[in-house]
Design an enzyme around this catalytic site. Structure first.
Site, PDB file in Angstrom:
ATOM      1  N   GLU A   1       2.192  -1.492   7.219  1.00  0.00           N
ATOM      2  CA  GLU A   1       1.167  -0.732   6.502  1.00  0.00           C
ATOM      3  C   GLU A   1       1.702  -0.393   5.125  1.00  0.00           C
ATOM      4  O   GLU A   1       2.864   0.000   4.981  1.00  0.00           O
ATOM      5  CB  GLU A   1       0.815   0.546   7.260  1.00  0.00           C
TER       6      GLU A   1
ATOM      7  N   GLU B   1      -2.532   7.524  -1.880  1.00  0.00           N
ATOM      8  CA  GLU B   1      -2.707   8.431  -0.736  1.00  0.00           C
ATOM      9  C   GLU B   1      -2.042   9.773  -1.024  1.00  0.00           C
ATOM     10  O   GLU B   1      -0.956   9.843  -1.587  1.00  0.00           O
ATOM     11  CB  GLU B   1      -2.081   7.820   0.522  1.00  0.00           C
TER      12      GLU B   1
END
Length: 333
Positions: free
Chosen positions: A133, A138
């Site tokens: 990932e 974020e």
């Protein structure tokens, strides 16, 4: 007969040209095809957020997804008080998966720095975390800068040489461990996330994923390199990355990152924004719990939307794309 110096100079020029020309456009996502090439995720949030991900028909009917004015819009419900199933939002996953490449996302607006929110633009492979990932954009709550993070299974340890000097590597071990931490790098450019990003009309995030490293750059709207705007991107000319993750002897990138799909989402509270609520004095002053605040203050999320101009994916000949079954449950940490 040309001199040795002339020949040498010519060879160097050819070499430089070959580097600059190595990437060719493979896929372009924009308002003409985005919602045909991305699938709406409607299952339970794997990060346990106070959110209801809705399908494309509902999102478009409710104004949470559109391609008006030649841009892609993805938002959240900022009207409903105390939604029973969580605040409605959009999460989409690209139908194509990728194994390496150069990814250039031109984003004009992202969700604001608002307590309770957890927006992300990321890539993830199947059978998480065994295919990796990559969290490109974020953070949570009222954060001012993005945290760039890799998540893997055990055995991937990176270094961050090539990152900007003020970027902080929190941990070089990318394994999820017991707390899903991964190897995160904290950035310091306040124009790369949330309110600061929106104040400069957004910009470009570029990710170069090779067998040697994964590197991510951010360029504010007024500082986008000409080679990007002209469609001839040359990462070698961009200088230090916002965050660079070097594999080398510590991590075989090809073994740990495979078949990644691109994801946009905005969730609320959950395993990160909710978990750190009590440690954030500004957010804690608004409500006792994250869920209470998100539930009872819909107007706070009027700016919690993405506006995407385009995403361009470039390949250099040896990298391929495929179209697998979409990831049904992928962790977003």
């Amino acid at each position: 007969m040309p001199s040795a110096l002339t020949l040498s100079t010519g060879l160097l020029a050819l070499a430089a040209g070959s580097v600059q020309a190595q990437y060719t456009l493979d896929t372009q996502y924009d308002s003409t095809n985005f919602f045909n090439e991305f699938t709406f995720f409607t299952e339970h949030d794997p990060t346990n957020g106070f959110v209801e991900y809705i399908d494309g028909a509902a999102a478009m009917a409710n104004g949470l997804a559109s391609t008006d004015n030649n841009v892609v819009h993805m938002g959240v419900d900022s009207v409903t008080l105390a939604p029973a199933n969580g605040r409605q939002s959009v999460r989409v996953t690209s139908n194509k998966s990728y194994n390496k490449g150069l990814f250039i996302a031109d984003i004009a607006h992202m969700p604001s720095s608002t307590c309770g929110s957890w927006p992300a633009f990321w890539a993830v492979g199947p059978n998480w975390p065994y295919s990796g990932e990559i969290d490109i954009i974020e953070n949570v709550n009222n954060a001012k800068t993005t945290a760039i993070t890799l998540h893997t299974s055990d055995g991937c340890v990176i270094t961050n040489e090539g990152s900007l000097p003020d970027t902080v590597l929190e941990d070089g071990d990318c394994a999820i461990g017991d707390d899903n931490k991964g190897c995160g790098q904290d950035t310091t450019d306040t124009s790369n996330y949330g309110d600061g990003f929106n104040a400069v009309e957004g910009g470009v995030y570029a990710m170069e994923w090779t067998s040697e490293a994964i590197a991510i750059w951010f360029f504010a709207r007024s500082k986008i390199p000409e080679d990007i705007t002209s469609g001839n991107p040359d990462p070698a000319s961009w200088g230090l990355a916002s965050a660079k993750f070097n594999g080398g002897s510590g991590c075989n990138i090809d073994n740990y990152f495979k078949d990644n799909q691109l994801v946009f989402d905005t969730t609320f509270c959950g395993d990160w924004a909710g978990r750190v609520w009590d440690t954030n004095s500004e957010c804690k002053a608004l409500a006792d719990t994250c869920q209470d605040y998100v539930s009872n203050n819909p107007e706070a999320f009027a700016e919690s939307f993405w506006t995407v101009n385009s995403i361009k994916v470039y390949q250099n000949g040896g990298n391929t794309t495929s179209t697998p079954n979409r990831v049904a449950r992928a962790f977003n940490a």
